[in-house]
Design a protein around this motif. Structure first.
Motif, PDB file in Angstrom:
ATOM      1  N   ASN A 157       0.864  -1.183   0.000  1.00  0.00           N
ATOM      2  CA  ASN A 157       0.000   0.000   0.000  1.00  0.00           C
ATOM      3  C   ASN A 157       0.901   1.234   0.000  1.00  0.00           C
ATOM      4  OD1 ASN A 157      -2.297   1.573   0.145  1.00  0.00           O
ATOM      5  ND2 ASN A 157      -2.677   1.206   2.309  1.00  0.00           N
ATOM      6  N   TYR A 239      -0.732  -1.676  -4.650  1.00  0.00           N
ATOM      7  CA  TYR A 239      -1.827  -0.701  -4.596  1.00  0.00           C
ATOM      8  C   TYR A 239      -1.184   0.675  -4.564  1.00  0.00           C
ATOM      9  CZ  TYR A 239      -6.132   1.684  -3.425  1.00  0.00           C
ATOM     10  OH  TYR A 239      -7.237   2.524  -3.466  1.00  0.00           O
ATOM     11  N   THR A 250      -5.038   5.787   1.292  1.00  0.00           N
ATOM     12  CA  THR A 250      -4.532   4.635   2.034  1.00  0.00           C
ATOM     13  C   THR A 250      -5.659   3.705   2.460  1.00  0.00           C
ATOM     14  OG1 THR A 250      -4.626   5.711   4.210  1.00  0.00           O
ATOM     15  CG2 THR A 250      -2.663   6.067   2.893  1.00  0.00           C
ATOM     16  N   GLY A 253      -6.547   1.244  -0.077  1.00  0.00           N
ATOM     17  CA  GLY A 253      -5.733   0.034  -0.083  1.00  0.00           C
ATOM     18  C   GLY A 253      -6.270  -1.018   0.866  1.00  0.00           C
ATOM     19  N   ASN A 271       2.566  -0.785   5.035  1.00  0.00           N
ATOM     20  CA  ASN A 271       2.283   0.641   4.877  1.00  0.00           C
ATOM     21  C   ASN A 271       3.468   1.467   5.377  1.00  0.00           C
ATOM     22  OD1 ASN A 271      -0.952   0.419   4.535  1.00  0.00           O
ATOM     23  ND2 ASN A 271      -0.269  -0.982   6.141  1.00  0.00           N
TER      24      ASN A 271
END
Length: 473
Positions: A157, A239, A250, A253, A271
């Motif tokens: 992500n 993503y 975010t 994702g 992340n």
């Protein structure tokens, strides 16, 4: 003036709720009496001339329901995106529209769609990953094959992934690549979110996500295996939100991971981004990111976060959502096993309890573990972008490999190491729960006696011991 007074009262109400989340106290997070209004949103609305970008979280165990879309329309809101699996919508709304929406008993919270930042500032042998691959005992336990994270879906992500790179080849190793940027100002109605899938290269502006993806599971094909990632057998799902990043991007994702979990066997999402203005805050159960990561936890997906790059000072972990008790937050270490100066720290003794969906959790302002984040060599985006680590590349990478790899430092690089290790754990024991994964990472980490837990968490991650523990569960 009447609206301003009303909104200020909502701010005080929200502040009262959040003030209860302090060390040693308990707060309810199930059903607040009124919608929780983000103080950042309130401040923005008091000076905004036109509509602002906001995120609405509804009280629902599914995605956004038709009656909730109608609720937005009834409030006068005509532009926005509704997520598919999460009860969250991004909207463009004025002060009066948000005030009306906040009165509904179907709304859990309304937050500003804040801008976020990616956290930039030889590693597999440091964590024990090399031993996982070469140890005869572990190979025999795995049916005669090396543990590589085979078949485990990991979502990157991030800014995007360059699937034209041989180490991250789209269609085989990178099993899906998605452009997921959510531009609310580009919509002209209340629409369901749409994702542009099947894009070979989604990282043409920074190279950040490509570097992260290579750490998780690059195959090392461009270097004869020399710069292989942690879990080269994993199924990577990119993503990409591009260089510009906001909260709704975010969350998109997370929504994609939930919606496509079965299709790609998604068990981990990494992340490497954060918000430095949200560093010295308490855990906020009503924040839409926390709502999203809790939903992933409930579905058996582990969320991994970078801790941030604002060290060495205390109270610098970049986001209250990195303090959620159900996520794994990673500090950055160097090659000598020490904590990197830039790695964000928590705060000694800070934490509390919170009740979510009837279950009481204890949160703490600290990372979960530490992993390599200094001078990390990984995949370079092939597209024409600046040489990210030109000076360090010349020092650490053989000239023949410089076109394919680059060096970067940051907790952005530390988080994907742990995401890859979790993929290894899930390969050997797919029945592990996210709480068992987190516990195994903590109990097997190597102690860092020169530091406190609020700085490094449980210690330096130990992949070999973590995977061995997963075998025995």
């Amino acid at each position: 003036m009447r609206f301003k007074a009303t909104f200020l009262s909502l701010v005080l109400m929200a502040a009262t709720v959040f003030a209860s989340v302090v060390p040693g106290t308990t707060t309810k997070a199930d059903q607040p009496v009124k919608a929780v209004i983000d103080t950042n949103l309130t401040k923005t609305l008091l000076t905004a001339i036109g509509p602002v970008e906001a995120i609405v979280t509804f009280k629902s165990n599914k995605g956004v329901l038709p009656e909730q879309l109608q609720l937005l329309k009834n409030a006068g809101i005509s532009k926005g995106l509704a997520l598919e699996s999460l009860p969250i919508a991004g909207i463009l709304a004025t002060k009066s529209e948000i005030e009306k929406l906040s009165q509904s008993d179907q709304v859990l919270s309304i937050y500003l769609n804040k801008t976020l930042q990616y956290e930039n500032a030889v590693s597999t042998d440091l964590t024990g990953v090399d031993k996982v691959r070469t140890d005869d005992k572990m190979r025999k336990l795995n049916g005669g094959f090396p543990v590589t994270g085979k078949g485990i879906g990991v979502v990157i992500n991030d800014s995007g992934v360059d699937g034209t790179h041989k180490d991250l080849e789209y269609g085989s190793h990178l099993v899906q690549n998605v452009i997921g940027s959510t531009n609310l100002h580009a919509v002209d109605a209340l629409l369901p979110v749409t994702y542009l899938e099947g894009v070979p290269n989604t990282d043409n502006n920074s190279g950040h996500g490509t570097h992260v993806a290579g750490i998780v599971g690059g195959t090392g094909a461009s270097s004869g295996g020399k710069y292989e990632g942690v879990a080269p057998g994993a199924n990577l799902i990119g993503y990409g939100s591009g260089a510009a990043l906001a909260i709704l991007d975010t969350i998109g994702g997370f929504d994609y991971a939930l919606t496509h979990q079965q299709q790609y066997n998604i068990r981990v999402i990494t992340n490497s981004w954060g918000d430095t203005s949200d560093s010295s805050t308490d855990f906020d159960p009503y924040n839409p990111i926390n709502v999203a990561t809790k939903r992933l936890y409930d579905r058996g997906i582990v969320t991994v976060f970078s801790a941030g790059n604002s060290g060495p000072n205390a109270k610098t972990i970049s986001g209250n959502y990195k303090k959620a008790p159900w996520v794994v937050t990673v500090a950055a270490g160097d090659k000598s096993g020490k904590l990197a100066d830039f790695s964000s720290r928590g705060e000694e003794g800070r934490g509390g309890t919170v009740t979510v969906n009837g279950q009481t959790w204890r949160w703490a302002d600290r990372p979960t573990v530490t992993s390599p984040g200094v001078d990390i060599i990984s995949t370079r985006a092939i597209s024409p972008i600046p040489l990210l680590g030109a000076t360090d590349d010349a020092q650490y990478i053989e000239p023949a490999y410089v076109p394919f790899y680059t060096t970067m430092s940051g907790t952005s690089m530390a988080a994907p190491h742990v995401a890859g290790i979790i993929a290894l754990m899930y390969e050997v024991n797919p029945l592990l729960s996210p709480s068992e994964v987190k516990s195994a990472l903590e109990t097997t980490a190597t102690s860092m006696p020169d530091y406190e837990a609020w700085e490094v968490g449980a210690g330096y991650v130990n992949a070999y011991k973590a995977v061995d523990t997963a075998f025995k569960k």
